[in-house]
Design a protein around this motif. Structure first.
Motif, PDB file in Angstrom:
ATOM      1  N   ALA A 133      61.338   0.001  70.055  1.00  0.00           N
ATOM      2  CA  ALA A 133      61.491  -0.002  71.332  1.00  0.00           C
ATOM      3  C   ALA A 133      61.174   1.395  71.756  1.00  0.00           C
ATOM      4  O   ALA A 133      61.263   2.449  71.003  1.00  0.00           O
ATOM      5  CB  ALA A 133      62.813  -0.070  71.659  1.00  0.00           C
ATOM      6  N   VAL A 134      60.566   1.472  72.962  1.00  0.00           N
ATOM      7  CA  VAL A 134      60.297   2.981  73.775  1.00  0.00           C
ATOM      8  C   VAL A 134      60.905   2.819  74.894  1.00  0.00           C
ATOM      9  O   VAL A 134      60.711   2.026  75.794  1.00  0.00           O
ATOM     10  CB  VAL A 134      58.621   2.873  73.776  1.00  0.00           C
ATOM     11  CG1 VAL A 134      58.421   4.308  74.465  1.00  0.00           C
ATOM     12  CG2 VAL A 134      57.831   3.107  72.395  1.00  0.00           C
ATOM     13  N   THR A 135      61.693   3.956  75.434  1.00  0.00           N
ATOM     14  CA  THR A 135      62.141   4.000  76.542  1.00  0.00           C
ATOM     15  C   THR A 135      61.253   4.703  77.625  1.00  0.00           C
ATOM     16  O   THR A 135      60.803   6.064  77.496  1.00  0.00           O
ATOM     17  CB  THR A 135      63.497   4.716  76.557  1.00  0.00           C
ATOM     18  OG1 THR A 135      64.454   4.102  75.999  1.00  0.00           O
ATOM     19  CG2 THR A 135      64.073   4.792  78.191  1.00  0.00           C
ATOM     20  N   ILE A 136      60.669   3.940  78.720  1.00  0.00           N
ATOM     21  CA  ILE A 136      59.997   4.723  79.589  1.00  0.00           C
ATOM     22  C   ILE A 136      60.592   5.086  80.911  1.00  0.00           C
ATOM     23  O   ILE A 136      61.411   4.306  81.433  1.00  0.00           O
ATOM     24  CB  ILE A 136      58.876   3.560  80.075  1.00  0.00           C
ATOM     25  CG1 ILE A 136      58.221   2.914  78.908  1.00  0.00           C
ATOM     26  CG2 ILE A 136      57.987   4.415  81.178  1.00  0.00           C
ATOM     27  CD1 ILE A 136      57.489   3.855  78.088  1.00  0.00           C
ATOM     28  N   VAL A 137      60.626   6.266  81.239  1.00  0.00           N
ATOM     29  CA  VAL A 137      61.104   6.937  82.572  1.00  0.00           C
ATOM     30  C   VAL A 137      59.831   7.321  83.388  1.00  0.00           C
ATOM     31  O   VAL A 137      59.061   8.199  83.171  1.00  0.00           O
ATOM     32  CB  VAL A 137      61.932   8.184  82.196  1.00  0.00           C
ATOM     33  CG1 VAL A 137      62.376   8.603  83.600  1.00  0.00           C
ATOM     34  CG2 VAL A 137      63.041   7.873  81.279  1.00  0.00           C
ATOM     35  N   GLU A 138      59.779   6.682  84.709  1.00  0.00           N
ATOM     36  CA  GLU A 138      58.653   6.572  85.561  1.00  0.00           C
ATOM     37  C   GLU A 138      59.011   6.926  87.099  1.00  0.00           C
ATOM     38  O   GLU A 138      60.383   6.629  87.217  1.00  0.00           O
ATOM     39  CB  GLU A 138      57.486   5.857  85.535  1.00  0.00           C
ATOM     40  CG  GLU A 138      58.039   4.500  85.442  1.00  0.00           C
ATOM     41  CD  GLU A 138      56.948   3.458  85.032  1.00  0.00           C
ATOM     42  OE1 GLU A 138      56.001   3.810  84.609  1.00  0.00           O
ATOM     43  OE2 GLU A 138      57.384   2.236  84.835  1.00  0.00           O
ATOM     44  N   GLY A 139      58.232   7.324  87.930  1.00  0.00           N
ATOM     45  CA  GLY A 139      58.465   7.551  89.456  1.00  0.00           C
ATOM     46  C   GLY A 139      58.499   8.959  89.675  1.00  0.00           C
ATOM     47  O   GLY A 139      59.154   9.256  90.883  1.00  0.00           O
TER      48      GLY A 139
END
Length: 101
Positions: free
Chosen positions: A42-48
């Motif tokens: 699993a990889v947590t992605i934070v974007e925006g």
């Protein structure tokens, strides 16, 4: 009379207070999601992020330290090893960001 201070165009307050940075963070709507990568990791992605008002590298370092995990910044988004959706969102809210997703 008084000292000349740099006054912000956004808040009308002295720049040294850092109000513009807080306002910039509050206006950003971030997304936190999890992707599954190779071998089911699993990889947590934070974007925006608005990269003009946030140092994404510094924020990534803070998150990695607080979550005790590895990660990187790739194309203006933060990628954290593991599923840290809830905790990462809470930490970002504590830093003044709006978080959805």
């Amino acid at each position: 009379m008084g000292e000349d201070k740099d006054i912000s165009d956004v808040s009308g307050l002295p720049d040294e207070l850092g109000i513009d940075e807080d306002l910039g963070r509050a206006e950003q709507q971030l997304t936190v999601r999890v992707e599954e990568r190779t071998y089911g990791k699993a990889v947590t992605i934070v974007e925006g992020f608005d990269s003009t008002s946030v140092d994404v590298g510094d924020l990534a370092s803070q998150l990695k330290s607080n979550l005790a995990t590895g990660g990187t910044v790739d194309e203006g988004r933060i990628e954290l090893q593991g599923d840290h959706r809830e905790r990462a969102a809470d930490l970002l809210r504590d830093e003044g960001f709006q978080v959805g997703g």
